[in-house]
Design a protein around this motif. Sequence first.
Motif, PDB file in Angstrom:
ATOM      1  N   GLY A 187      72.137  88.046  -9.352  1.00  0.00           N
ATOM      2  CA  GLY A 187      71.369  87.458  -8.163  1.00  0.00           C
ATOM      3  C   GLY A 187      71.315  85.792  -8.855  1.00  0.00           C
ATOM      4  N   ASN A 188      71.132  85.457  -9.968  1.00  0.00           N
ATOM      5  CA  ASN A 188      71.040  83.989 -10.120  1.00  0.00           C
ATOM      6  C   ASN A 188      72.383  83.476 -10.286  1.00  0.00           C
ATOM      7  N   LYS A 189      73.483  84.100 -10.641  1.00  0.00           N
ATOM      8  CA  LYS A 189      74.548  83.531 -10.723  1.00  0.00           C
ATOM      9  C   LYS A 189      75.450  83.412  -9.306  1.00  0.00           C
ATOM     10  N   ASN A 190      75.077  83.942  -8.517  1.00  0.00           N
ATOM     11  CA  ASN A 190      75.551  83.937  -7.131  1.00  0.00           C
ATOM     12  C   ASN A 190      74.875  83.681  -6.070  1.00  0.00           C
ATOM     13  N   ASN A 191      75.543  83.060  -4.769  1.00  0.00           N
ATOM     14  CA  ASN A 191      75.068  83.090  -3.661  1.00  0.00           C
ATOM     15  C   ASN A 191      75.877  83.813  -2.719  1.00  0.00           C
ATOM     16  N   TYR A 192      75.368  84.197  -1.498  1.00  0.00           N
ATOM     17  CA  TYR A 192      76.015  85.009  -0.534  1.00  0.00           C
ATOM     18  C   TYR A 192      77.257  84.273   0.116  1.00  0.00           C
TER      19      TYR A 192
ATOM     20  N   VAL B 231      68.827  97.790 -15.891  1.00  0.00           N
ATOM     21  CA  VAL B 231      69.149  97.433 -14.585  1.00  0.00           C
ATOM     22  C   VAL B 231      68.587  96.055 -13.987  1.00  0.00           C
ATOM     23  N   LYS B 232      67.496  95.774 -14.476  1.00  0.00           N
ATOM     24  CA  LYS B 232      66.773  94.648 -14.059  1.00  0.00           C
ATOM     25  C   LYS B 232      67.567  93.379 -14.538  1.00  0.00           C
ATOM     26  N   TYR B 233      67.984  93.494 -15.677  1.00  0.00           N
ATOM     27  CA  TYR B 233      68.899  92.254 -16.287  1.00  0.00           C
ATOM     28  C   TYR B 233      70.308  92.114 -15.540  1.00  0.00           C
ATOM     29  N   VAL B 234      70.740  93.325 -15.044  1.00  0.00           N
ATOM     30  CA  VAL B 234      72.106  93.010 -14.087  1.00  0.00           C
ATOM     31  C   VAL B 234      71.577  92.415 -12.894  1.00  0.00           C
TER      32      VAL B 234
ATOM     33  N   LYS C 110      65.432  80.453  -5.649  1.00  0.00           N
ATOM     34  CA  LYS C 110      65.136  81.497  -6.410  1.00  0.00           C
ATOM     35  C   LYS C 110      65.622  83.092  -5.938  1.00  0.00           C
ATOM     36  N   ILE C 111      65.885  84.002  -6.770  1.00  0.00           N
ATOM     37  CA  ILE C 111      66.129  85.268  -6.185  1.00  0.00           C
ATOM     38  C   ILE C 111      65.094  86.152  -5.674  1.00  0.00           C
TER      39      ILE C 111
END
Length: 367
Positions: A178-183, A170-173, A269-270
């Motif tokens: 989170g790191n891959k995307n911005n809102y 769950v943490k990995y996902v 950072k996320i």
Amino acid sequence: MKKIFKILIFVCVVFFIIGFVRYKKNNKIYNMLTDDYKQKYYINELYESKEINYRLILNKREKKLYDFYINKIINFENNFSFDLSEYDYTYSHEYFEKISKINRAVMMDHPELIYFGYPEMSKQKNSKIVTIKIHYIMNKEEYLKNIKMIKNQIENIKNETINMDEYSKVKYVYEYLGNKNNYGNQSDPVSQSAYAAFNDNLSPVCAGYGRASQIIFNNIGVTSMLISGDLKSTWLTGDSHEWNVVKIKNQYYIYDVTQSSILKGTTGKISYVGFLTKNKSIYSAEYKKSNPYINGKEYDYYEMNNLVYSYNRKKTNELKSLLKNKYTELKMKNISEFKNDYSDIKMELNLKTYYVIDDIVVLEKNN
């Protein structure tokens, strides 16, 4: 004394009954999620839908319309009509609300419908015929190409997480998305799709984040549900929101990866404010009866990483020892006292500014 004893016995019995009811509810939902169930509608290889959280709650006529509606979408039909009287609807605002409910049920049950955009409904005066125009965000050729793109990412995630426990998966996902995307842009239908969260050139909103998470969890062995409802307090969305509930060691937690982007544009950072959050009171599920009771207590990112701090003006050295990077995210107790003292301690701590999200504080140091 006897009276007090009876009261204590009564209170214990009440708590036992409440706990038992919650356990039975969660156990029933878990059994539904894990039972050998052949999905009614196969869309693509990305996701196996049990169609239990949304189609299940529809009444008989709504399920009939759900079946009609989803078959049209599966076949990429752009325009279709139906007779209101066949579904016992009258011409009023009711039909619009009902069709919107059906549309939402289909989308929540099937996050793998990555090509769907939004429906446009119309009805001529004195007619019982409703016409729906479906706007798709990609054509069939693009759709098949994007399925392969997403499948490749999922295979990589499966390989990375194959030996992980539930929490680590769950943490990995959470960190991956989170790191891959911005809102993204709430008014853009592409941002509502899971596709936006997998495409490096796009940005998802809560629906895109939540649906992408649901697809990944389904493929890596994490029991989860996609939830729609309201979020009372957030920096990123209005009241309407989508998130996930995940099951870890027989307990259910709120997982809201959308919140990972709260300060990403500022800090780079996320944030972990939405990761297995205990602040469940701000989440209100649309269909409470079909949702599990959130009872997870074991995992807290901030406690597990020594990032919980109880502010004390006399012990600012403890706070200073936690400020190892330019940005530090903490779960802080006594936030109001910290705010009051901030102007007096910021030089001492070499702080440029701070951001508060509920009970989470992000502290920014000077260069």
